[in-house]
Write an enzyme that holds these catalytic residues in place. Sequence first.
Site, PDB file in Angstrom:
ATOM      1  N   SER A 215      12.590  58.190  -3.388  1.00 42.08           N
ATOM      2  CA  SER A 215      11.605  57.242  -3.913  1.00 42.08           C
ATOM      3  C   SER A 215      12.273  56.315  -4.925  1.00 42.08           C
ATOM      4  CB  SER A 215      10.444  57.996  -4.559  1.00 42.08           C
ATOM      5  OG  SER A 215      10.899  58.810  -5.628  1.00 42.08           O
ATOM      6  N   TYR A 216      11.498  55.380  -5.455  1.00 40.93           N
ATOM      7  CA  TYR A 216      12.040  54.364  -6.360  1.00 40.93           C
ATOM      8  C   TYR A 216      12.757  55.035  -7.533  1.00 40.93           C
ATOM      9  CZ  TYR A 216      12.177  49.935  -8.883  1.00 40.93           C
ATOM     10  OH  TYR A 216      12.590  48.797  -9.537  1.00 40.93           O
ATOM     11  N   PRO A 217      14.044  54.668  -7.775  1.00 34.27           N
ATOM     12  CA  PRO A 217      14.838  55.431  -8.752  1.00 34.27           C
ATOM     13  C   PRO A 217      14.726  54.983 -10.197  1.00 34.27           C
ATOM     14  CG  PRO A 217      16.241  53.860  -7.615  1.00 34.27           C
ATOM     15  CD  PRO A 217      14.864  53.695  -7.028  1.00 34.27           C
TER      16      PRO A 217
END
Length: 691
Positions: A338-340
């Site tokens: 997922s978005y880091p």
Amino acid sequence: MTVSVLMVAEKPMLADSIAQILSNGSAHKRKGWNNVCSVSEYIGRFQGKDARFKVTSTCGHVMSLDFPPKFNNWDRTDPAELYSAPVQKNEANPNMKMCNYLASEAKNIDYLVLWLDCDKEGENICFEVIDACEANLKQSCGPKFMDNVYRAHFSAITDKDIKAAMNSLGRPDLNQSLSVDARQELDLRIGCSFTRFQTKYFHGKYGNLDSSCISFGPCQTPTLAFCVKRHDQITQFKPEQYWVVQATYNLPNGGAEIRPEWSRGRIFDREVAQLFCDRIKKAGKAEVYDVSTKEARKEKPQALNTVELLRVASSSLGLSPSSTMSVAEHLYTQGYISYPRTETTSYPSNFDLQGTLAQQTGDPRWGSIARKVLADGIKRPKSGEDKGDHPPITPMKPRGGLSGDMLRIYEYVTQHFIATLMGPCIYKVTTSKLSAAGEEFQVVDRLVVDPGFTAAMSWLSADEENLRAPNLRKGDVLMLKESQLAVRETSPPGYLTESELITLMEKHGIGTDASIPVHINTICVRNYVTVESGRRLIPTPLGISLIHGYWRIDGELVLPTMRAEVEKQLTLIAKGEADYFAVKNHALEMFRQKFVYFVQNVPVIDSLFEASFTTLADAGKPFSKCGKCHRFMKLVESRPIRLYCPTCRETYNLPSSKDGQIRLHGDKKCPLDEFDLVYWQGKGQKFIRNF
């Protein structure tokens, strides 16, 4: 009626993924005319109407902030003018022709849907895209223009997340974009003013600084100060001797022996320590007077956010923060995680924990653990903090053919995720207390009862020491084998590691989850610190001299509190709770006054630099003749390469000798100013320099 929709993502790979997901694989892809981006086209439905979609991308920021060309001449512009000089937005990469490209793709488009990264920087890029596209949209420049602009919010590149974002489009947030505009302008004006002044000042006086740019930054400078402060603690530390009694006893059943810990710890007076040691020797035995057992636990981690990922990647995987973020972003754009970039450590109430975990059941390394967690039931994740940005970092699909650093980061993210759904590590602690001549010793044994989350994160398992003193009971008598004094010294703290520095930056509000890697990388590139074994950050003489100099002139320049307060104000802009112009102008005036004071008092730093660096008058070797005084100038070969005239006290920059060779062009002189001509030849390039 068929409408046309242009959708813009932040990276080409992300745009391709979005198009394939929303078109169910039917999108047709063509190359964009700027030869950097691609365009995917498909037919679908939008807002209840038939629609023709085009999906393309930027490559990060479309625009960058800078001064007009007349203010970028370091010799003609007083750095103090930069606090009031005009600023302008230029294309971030003119070769990409991104503005014209986006404008051409927006021609006759009805709706614009923005798929930029869902953080403040992404919001800022949204408005850069809007500015580029606005004139060519069908409904442009009118009062209802923004009614046709939509914003997609998503945290992962999966079918579920992308389709959910498309079905719940919102609007771009101007306040978040303005907070980024304010930060960019502050960093530009403050950073350039200090950097230009001190670079010219120190390069004009010292020859072996080994840094082409002596930069200052509202975030990078406090970051460097943390490293220098630890260095000072180490160099100022004075070791002190102390003594410890080490007694070895035979166990009652014979054969085995133990060395219990002395409860007094360490004694700084040798005669007193010897007195205790002699007493213990004279007693010749020790009696067990208490045995107690209690259950202890090691709690599982919170859900993973960016800062924790950066810390672990540096301390355990040996990756720099900038490398870690680069790898994590590649994993994200390819749909593996997922978005880091997130500060949140709490899973949303609607997060599909079971479905995400089920994807890992076939993995040969941790699949059996994932299956057991599903079979036994997911344990409630540890409570964390919801920062309102993105969900925690989690795996989004099996690892497939990943390798190298991408695999290592993916493995950690996945193991951390699985661990958050497991129970704590439970172990028994048995403490046996012994008495010898009135002195207390103890032996602590640990026995793991339930490994809990450490089955997934084995490196965090509780150390077992259950064989040190088996079956000791109250009343047992142990015979002394030997007793001796061990002499030791107190030791200084170690140099800051990247992991520790990240913790300090987060604690003091220096930078954001996205910018922390940038600031650490900057102090390395500027030769302010070097990265040694164990990712330890060792300040260089240049970094040390700068920070000590700032402390002498104005300690607030290096204190984290100033930038932390500015960051708070920028956050208020993003929330719509503070005025953009008021916050920006107040911060600029504060730093302008500090800059003026710094310039007036910069000679205070000279004594520090003179102790570590060679003056230009003493540096270099005679090389070519000056056209003004006709005496030899010296070639200073440390960064930046330059010629220095000791008589005129002027310097002239040269290209780096690392990229080519510098030599005199025979005995030829410039016919205009009579300087010796200098010849530089590099790979495929050559030119003659006159002054």
